[in-house]
Design a protein around this motif. Structure first.
Motif, short mmCIF file in Angstrom:
data_model
loop_
_atom_site.label_atom_id
_atom_site.label_comp_id
_atom_site.label_asym_id
_atom_site.label_seq_id
_atom_site.Cartn_x
_atom_site.Cartn_y
_atom_site.Cartn_z
N CYS A 293 16.81 53.94 51.48
CA CYS A 293 15.50 53.49 51.00
C CYS A 293 14.58 53.24 52.19
O CYS A 293 14.96 52.57 53.14
CB CYS A 293 15.66 52.22 50.18
SG CYS A 293 14.11 51.38 49.83
N ASN B 21 11.99 51.52 52.16
CA ASN B 21 11.40 50.19 52.07
C ASN B 21 12.36 49.10 52.56
O ASN B 21 11.98 48.25 53.36
CB ASN B 21 10.98 49.92 50.62
CG ASN B 21 10.21 48.63 50.46
OD1 ASN B 21 9.32 48.35 51.26
ND2 ASN B 21 10.54 47.86 49.45
N CYS B 22 13.64 49.13 52.09
CA CYS B 22 14.55 48.04 52.44
C CYS B 22 15.79 48.52 53.18
O CYS B 22 16.60 47.70 53.62
CB CYS B 22 14.95 47.26 51.18
SG CYS B 22 16.17 48.10 50.16
N CYS C 62 15.06 53.33 44.77
CA CYS C 62 16.01 52.34 45.28
C CYS C 62 16.42 51.42 44.13
O CYS C 62 15.58 50.91 43.40
CB CYS C 62 15.35 51.52 46.39
SG CYS C 62 16.42 50.23 47.03
N CYS D 89 15.63 47.37 45.71
CA CYS D 89 14.26 46.83 45.71
C CYS D 89 13.35 47.55 44.71
O CYS D 89 12.18 47.23 44.58
CB CYS D 89 13.66 46.87 47.12
SG CYS D 89 13.18 48.52 47.67
ZN LIG Z 1 14.98 49.52 48.71
#
Ligand SMILES: [Zn+2]
Lengths: 167, 251
Positions: A128, A130-131, A153, A156
């Motif tokens: 992911c 983002n995270c 994901c 998140c």
């Molecule tokens: Zn994520």
């Protein structure tokens, strides 16, 4: 990497080439993408060989025009030729390019075997953007452009693009 | 034209991608959900990309200042050499998937062989397109299995679609006179040799999708000779509209 697949680029042209970005992933320059196979000075002209990522990639026409414009700004005339062989692979993307792509929010291509597992939905290995979790699932093999697949994901919930491996 | 057979051979391959791409393009904004809509238009884009490379090459062979747009947009119906399968209308999503899958399996087998063509340009286009086409087959094959092995209604519709398109499959393996000359010179692929692998692959997938393999003794053909079904004229009218109305227009 196979030596004869190294692009043939005149050093003094590099700063200008580095100004030309991919219209669809603007953080990447054409050098990061590895689509410039040759850029040389000949008889006062810049001759460029450009290879498409995907056959129908609409960015290629724009990149060709942008290259000509960038050289014109530097008082040089450029000719752009589209070459299909050898076919572009994601291996030609620079490491720096892959890093910038991830920061931009697109997961960089995995190697060929891992890519297949990921796109068949067999293994959860795409990270992911983002995270950083690999608890991600394939939503569609086709994303916002031909070169990308769509993932989400599960930790998140962020949906994101994954640049497919092409080899 | 010096190289009429090579020109004809290229169009035989390229026209399939153009016409199928046009059919898929009609679905832009009409897919059953967003992901599928995007996937279908992505496939169309891949096909148009491949077909551009073929037409640029064909235009060079034709000479007299012809461009890819002339070749793609300004021929009359009888001069298009695509198989009847790809010009059939979308009707419903099951039809879109059946038509796509039955073409994709053939297309991947063809590209795999065309990579070894003695003609460097054709081999390069094939090498470029092969991974794209394998994504197409994965997409259509997955949907075929999902709908076939789905609800009673989806299975019924999927079976009807497969039965509907089955008679069009045999034409894929026919060769024209130009094809035969190109096969002899090591440029063309002998598609008649792909038949066994094709039906084996398709049969396996249909079984996995819990669908019946149609037993159809008669087949519909003609596209490769330029004799098309009634749907082709309507398709071309839309495809050619801009070039015919504003000749030489460019984007
Ligand atoms: Zn994520």
């Amino acid at each position: 990497m196979n030596i004869d697949l190294q692009p043939n680029i005149d050093k003094e042209l590099i700063p200008i080439l580095d100004e030309v970005a991919d219209p669809e992933i603007p953080v990447l320059t054409v050098l990061d993408l590895g689509v410039i196979r040759e850029a040389i000075m000949k008889d006062g002209k810049v001759l460029i060989k450009l290879t498409p990522t995907y056959s129908g990639c609409p960015a290629m026409d724009v990149i060709g025009d942008d290259l000509k414009a960038a050289f014109k700004k530097n008082k040089m005339e450029a000719e752009v030729e589209l070459v299909l062989s050898p076919a572009w692979t994601t291996d030609w993307m620079s490491e720096n390019g892959k890093r910038k792509m991830e920061e931009y929010g697109i997961a960089a291509p995995l190697d060929e075997t891992a890519d297949k597992e990921a796109l068949l939905g067999n293994k959860r290995i795409v990270k992911c953007t983002n995270c950083g979790s690999t608890n991600t699932k394939l939503v569609s093999q086709f994303g916002s452009t031909a070169c990308k697949a769509l993932f989400q994901c599960e930790d998140c919930q962020e949906p994101f693009d994954y640049f497919k491996c092409l080899k | 034209m010096k190289n009429q057979d090579l020109y004809n051979y290229i169009l035989g391959i390229a026209d399939n991608s153009l016409i199928l791409g046009q059919r898929l393009g009609e679905l832009c904004g009409h897919g059953p959900n967003l992901e599928t809509d995007i996937a279908l238009t992505n496939i169309a884009l891949d096909l148009f990309g491949q077909t551009r490379s073929y037409y640029q090459y064909a235009a060079r062979i034709a000479g007299d200042g012809k461009t890819e747009d002339d070749v793609a947009m300004l021929r009359v119906e009888r001069d298009y050499k695509n198989v009847l399968l790809v010009e059939q209308p979308n009707t419903h999503f099951g039809h879109v998937i059946a038509r796509q899958y039955l073409f994709d399996v053939f297309h991947l087998l063809l590209m795999t062989e065309l990579q070894n063509s003695k003609d460097e340009t054709l081999a390069a286009v094939a090498r470029k397109g092969i991974k794209e086409v394998s994504y197409h087959q994965r997409f259509s094959g997955d949907w075929l299995k999902r709908l076939g092995d789905g609800t009673e209604e989806s299975r019924t519709k999927m079976q009807e679609a497969i039965d509907h398109f089955w008679p069009y499959t045999a034409e894929l393996f026919d060769t024209t006179e130009s094809d035969q000359k190109m096969i002899k010179s090591g440029i063309g692929v002998d598609v008649s040799l792909l038949k066994e692998s094709y039906y084996k692959e398709v049969t396996e997938t249909l079984e996995e999708a819990t669908l019946d393999v149609p037993e159809n003794p008669y087949f519909k053909k003609g596209g490769k000779q330029g004799i098309h079904t009634e749907h082709m004229g309507f398709l071309l009218t839309e495809l050619q509209y801009m070039q015919r109305t504003y000749p030489n227009m460019s984007w």
